[in-house]
Design an enzyme around this catalytic site. Structure first.
Site, PDB file in Angstrom:
ATOM      1  N   LYS A  11       0.837  -1.202   0.000  1.00 17.89           N
ATOM      2  CA  LYS A  11       0.000   0.000   0.000  1.00 17.89           C
ATOM      3  C   LYS A  11       0.881   1.265   0.000  1.00 17.89           C
ATOM      4  O   LYS A  11       2.100   1.173   0.214  1.00 17.89           O
ATOM      5  CB  LYS A  11      -0.920  -0.045   1.221  1.00 17.89           C
ATOM      6  CG  LYS A  11      -1.944  -1.195   1.164  1.00 17.89           C
ATOM      7  CD  LYS A  11      -2.791  -1.224   2.425  1.00 17.89           C
ATOM      8  CE  LYS A  11      -3.938  -2.220   2.320  1.00 17.89           C
ATOM      9  NZ  LYS A  11      -4.779  -2.196   3.546  1.00 17.89           N
ATOM     10  N   TYR A  51     -12.260  -2.435  -3.449  1.00 19.14           N
ATOM     11  CA  TYR A  51     -12.804  -2.552  -2.080  1.00 19.14           C
ATOM     12  C   TYR A  51     -14.331  -2.497  -2.068  1.00 19.14           C
ATOM     13  O   TYR A  51     -14.920  -2.090  -1.056  1.00 19.14           O
ATOM     14  CB  TYR A  51     -12.220  -1.447  -1.196  1.00 19.14           C
ATOM     15  CG  TYR A  51     -10.806  -1.725  -0.709  1.00 19.14           C
ATOM     16  CD1 TYR A  51     -10.513  -2.879   0.031  1.00 19.14           C
ATOM     17  CD2 TYR A  51      -9.763  -0.832  -0.954  1.00 19.14           C
ATOM     18  CE1 TYR A  51      -9.218  -3.134   0.493  1.00 19.14           C
ATOM     19  CE2 TYR A  51      -8.467  -1.076  -0.480  1.00 19.14           C
ATOM     20  CZ  TYR A  51      -8.208  -2.230   0.242  1.00 19.14           C
ATOM     21  OH  TYR A  51      -6.933  -2.482   0.709  1.00 19.14           O
ATOM     22  N   PHE A  59     -15.269   3.494   7.607  1.00 16.39           N
ATOM     23  CA  PHE A  59     -13.881   3.779   7.257  1.00 16.39           C
ATOM     24  C   PHE A  59     -13.638   3.808   5.746  1.00 16.39           C
ATOM     25  O   PHE A  59     -12.524   4.106   5.307  1.00 16.39           O
ATOM     26  CB  PHE A  59     -12.936   2.756   7.918  1.00 16.39           C
ATOM     27  CG  PHE A  59     -13.182   1.313   7.518  1.00 16.39           C
ATOM     28  CD1 PHE A  59     -12.646   0.797   6.341  1.00 16.39           C
ATOM     29  CD2 PHE A  59     -13.947   0.475   8.319  1.00 16.39           C
ATOM     30  CE1 PHE A  59     -12.873  -0.525   5.973  1.00 16.39           C
ATOM     31  CE2 PHE A  59     -14.169  -0.858   7.957  1.00 16.39           C
ATOM     32  CZ  PHE A  59     -13.627  -1.350   6.780  1.00 16.39           C
ATOM     33  N   ARG A  87      -1.963 -14.518   3.631  1.00 16.05           N
ATOM     34  CA  ARG A  87      -2.627 -13.828   4.740  1.00 16.05           C
ATOM     35  C   ARG A  87      -1.869 -14.065   6.047  1.00 16.05           C
ATOM     36  O   ARG A  87      -1.797 -13.176   6.892  1.00 16.05           O
ATOM     37  CB  ARG A  87      -4.072 -14.310   4.886  1.00 16.05           C
ATOM     38  CG  ARG A  87      -4.956 -14.033   3.676  1.00 16.05           C
ATOM     39  CD  ARG A  87      -5.520 -12.649   3.640  1.00 16.05           C
ATOM     40  NE  ARG A  87      -6.483 -12.407   4.689  1.00 16.05           N
ATOM     41  CZ  ARG A  87      -7.216 -11.296   4.766  1.00 16.05           C
ATOM     42  NH1 ARG A  87      -7.100 -10.345   3.835  1.00 16.05           N
ATOM     43  NH2 ARG A  87      -8.061 -11.114   5.748  1.00 16.05           N
ATOM     44  N   THR A  93      -5.642  -8.016  10.143  1.00 12.58           N
ATOM     45  CA  THR A  93      -6.006  -6.710   9.575  1.00 12.58           C
ATOM     46  C   THR A  93      -5.552  -5.569  10.479  1.00 12.58           C
ATOM     47  O   THR A  93      -4.971  -4.587  10.014  1.00 12.58           O
ATOM     48  CB  THR A  93      -7.533  -6.636   9.362  1.00 12.58           C
ATOM     49  OG1 THR A  93      -7.915  -7.703   8.491  1.00 12.58           O
ATOM     50  CG2 THR A  93      -7.944  -5.300   8.770  1.00 12.58           C
ATOM     51  N   ARG A 104       2.667  -7.129   9.114  1.00 11.65           N
ATOM     52  CA  ARG A 104       1.984  -6.051   9.855  1.00 11.65           C
ATOM     53  C   ARG A 104       2.435  -6.025  11.320  1.00 11.65           C
ATOM     54  O   ARG A 104       2.574  -4.954  11.916  1.00 11.65           O
ATOM     55  CB  ARG A 104       0.471  -6.233   9.753  1.00 11.65           C
ATOM     56  CG  ARG A 104      -0.079  -5.885   8.362  1.00 11.65           C
ATOM     57  CD  ARG A 104      -1.473  -6.442   8.180  1.00 11.65           C
ATOM     58  NE  ARG A 104      -2.124  -5.997   6.956  1.00 11.65           N
ATOM     59  CZ  ARG A 104      -3.241  -6.544   6.486  1.00 11.65           C
ATOM     60  NH1 ARG A 104      -3.826  -7.544   7.127  1.00 11.65           N
ATOM     61  NH2 ARG A 104      -3.787  -6.094   5.371  1.00 11.65           N
ATOM     62  N   ASN A 114      -1.872  -0.132   7.415  1.00  9.56           N
ATOM     63  CA  ASN A 114      -1.343  -1.486   7.653  1.00  9.56           C
ATOM     64  C   ASN A 114      -0.481  -2.033   6.517  1.00  9.56           C
ATOM     65  O   ASN A 114      -0.248  -3.235   6.412  1.00  9.56           O
ATOM     66  CB  ASN A 114      -2.470  -2.449   8.057  1.00  9.56           C
ATOM     67  CG  ASN A 114      -3.537  -2.601   6.998  1.00  9.56           C
ATOM     68  OD1 ASN A 114      -3.439  -2.019   5.916  1.00  9.56           O
ATOM     69  ND2 ASN A 114      -4.561  -3.380   7.295  1.00  9.56           N
ATOM     70  N   HIS A 117      -1.741  -5.502   1.406  1.00  5.12           N
ATOM     71  CA  HIS A 117      -3.021  -6.165   1.119  1.00  5.12           C
ATOM     72  C   HIS A 117      -2.759  -7.574   0.620  1.00  5.12           C
ATOM     73  O   HIS A 117      -1.797  -7.811  -0.106  1.00  5.12           O
ATOM     74  CB  HIS A 117      -3.789  -5.388   0.033  1.00  5.12           C
ATOM     75  CG  HIS A 117      -4.932  -6.180  -0.542  1.00  5.12           C
ATOM     76  ND1 HIS A 117      -6.175  -6.223   0.061  1.00  5.12           N
ATOM     77  CD2 HIS A 117      -5.000  -7.015  -1.619  1.00  5.12           C
ATOM     78  CE1 HIS A 117      -6.963  -7.029  -0.647  1.00  5.12           C
ATOM     79  NE2 HIS A 117      -6.284  -7.515  -1.670  1.00  5.12           N
ATOM     80  N   GLU A 128      -9.399 -10.027  -8.096  1.00  2.83           N
ATOM     81  CA  GLU A 128      -8.415  -8.955  -7.892  1.00  2.83           C
ATOM     82  C   GLU A 128      -7.298  -9.008  -8.938  1.00  2.83           C
ATOM     83  O   GLU A 128      -6.845  -7.965  -9.428  1.00  2.83           O
ATOM     84  CB  GLU A 128      -7.856  -9.035  -6.460  1.00  2.83           C
ATOM     85  CG  GLU A 128      -8.904  -8.653  -5.422  1.00  2.83           C
ATOM     86  CD  GLU A 128      -8.483  -8.913  -3.980  1.00  2.83           C
ATOM     87  OE1 GLU A 128      -7.320  -9.315  -3.740  1.00  2.83           O
ATOM     88  OE2 GLU A 128      -9.317  -8.697  -3.080  1.00  2.83           O
TER      89      GLU A 128
HETATM   90  N1  UDP Z   1      -9.655  -0.919   7.429  1.00  2.10           N
HETATM   91  C1  UDP Z   1      -9.720   0.210   8.215  1.00  2.10           C
HETATM   92  N2  UDP Z   1     -10.483   0.177   9.362  1.00  2.10           N
HETATM   93  C2  UDP Z   1     -11.148  -0.939   9.754  1.00  2.10           C
HETATM   94  C3  UDP Z   1     -11.079  -2.080   8.947  1.00  2.10           C
HETATM   95  C4  UDP Z   1     -10.331  -2.046   7.786  1.00  2.10           C
HETATM   96  O1  UDP Z   1      -9.127   1.238   7.899  1.00  2.10           O
HETATM   97  O2  UDP Z   1     -11.786  -0.923  10.805  1.00  2.10           O
HETATM   98  C5  UDP Z   1      -8.850  -0.876   6.195  1.00  2.10           C
HETATM   99  C6  UDP Z   1      -7.510  -1.585   6.382  1.00  2.10           C
HETATM  100  O3  UDP Z   1      -6.531  -0.858   5.632  1.00  2.10           O
HETATM  101  C7  UDP Z   1      -7.769  -2.932   5.761  1.00  2.10           C
HETATM  102  C8  UDP Z   1      -8.698  -2.549   4.610  1.00  2.10           C
HETATM  103  O4  UDP Z   1      -9.536  -1.546   5.160  1.00  2.10           O
HETATM  104  O5  UDP Z   1      -6.577  -3.562   5.339  1.00  2.10           O
HETATM  105  C9  UDP Z   1      -9.545  -3.664   4.059  1.00  2.10           C
HETATM  106  O6  UDP Z   1     -10.269  -4.255   5.120  1.00  2.10           O
HETATM  107  P1  UDP Z   1     -10.407  -5.842   5.223  1.00  2.10           P
HETATM  108  O7  UDP Z   1     -11.400  -6.149   6.284  1.00  2.10           O
HETATM  109  O8  UDP Z   1     -10.626  -6.420   3.869  1.00  2.10           O
HETATM  110  O9  UDP Z   1      -8.962  -6.260   5.790  1.00  2.10           O
HETATM  111  P2  UDP Z   1      -7.736  -7.016   5.074  1.00  2.10           P
HETATM  112  O10 UDP Z   1      -8.322  -8.022   4.128  1.00  2.10           O
HETATM  113  O11 UDP Z   1      -6.904  -5.960   4.382  1.00  2.10           O
HETATM  114  O12 UDP Z   1      -6.962  -7.661   6.190  1.00  2.10           O
HETATM  115 MG    MG Z   2      -9.745  -7.795   2.656  1.00  2.00          MG
END
Ligand code: UDP
Ligand code: MG
Length: 153
Positions: A11, A51, A59, A87, A93, A104, A114, A117, A128
């Site tokens: 990112k 997204y 958010f 992952r 996350t 992370r 974070n 992705h 994707e």
């Molecule tokens: N995110 C955030 N606040 C939250 C949850 C998610 O800013 O409470 C952002 C964070 O950058 C995250 C992205 O949204 O990586 C996508 O969310 P997702 O739940 O898909 O998490 P990921 O798959 O990236 O772990």
């Molecule tokens: Mg995600």
């Protein structure tokens, strides 16, 4: 041999903080195969598509602004169980819930910064990869080292 693929992205904060090499290194040294890579400053529309499942979350606007704030490094990594393992390499996350040793957990603090992705399922990985590498596609090539990584290759 497994040809599962996942979409991994450094990112904008990961790029700015000079963590591109570190993130690539974790996937590379684990044994996964890099099959596509490019740098892109994604548009708001493109990021909203990426997204789209999160549209409506509080958010979401901040997430799109953050992701549009600079270039990202888009990658496709290939290998056995790579979606799930990717992952695991990334961590939770919320970086505060990520174990040390994960990307992370080692390099981030706030959920909205974070640094990386990773696709959350084989199905979303396919979508994707199509979204980010639709025209370019991925590269298919063999590696001599595979026989030293996989029992059968
Ligand atoms: N995110 C955030 N606040 C939250 C949850 C998610 O800013 O409470 C952002 C964070 O950058 C995250 C992205 O949204 O990586 C996508 O969310 P997702 O739940 O898909 O998490 P990921 O798959 O990236 O772990
Ligand atoms: Mg995600």
């Amino acid at each position: 041999m497994a040809t599962e693929q996942t979409y991994i992205m450094v990112k904008p904060d990961g790029v700015q903080r000079g963590l591109v090499g570190e993130i690539i290194k974790r996937f590379e040294t684990r044994g996964f195969q890099l099959v596509a890579l490019k740098m892109v400053h994604a548009s708001v529309e493109h990021l909203e598509e990426h997204y789209k499942d999160l549209k409506g979350k509080g958010f979401f606007p901040g997430l799109i602004k953050y992701m549009n704030s600079g270039p990202v490094v888009a990658m496709v990594w290939q290998g056995k169980d790579v979606v799930k393992q990717g992952r695991v390499l990334l961590g939770a996350t919320n970086p505060l819930a990520s174990a040390p040793g994960t990307i992370r957990g080692d390099f981030a603090i706030d959920v909205g910064r974070n640094i990386c992705h990773g696709s959350d399922s084989v199905e979303s990985a396919k979508a994707e990869i199509a979204l980010w590498f639709g025209q370019d596609g991925t590269i298919s090539y063999s590696r001599a080292v595979d026989a030293w990584i996989y029992e059968v290759s």
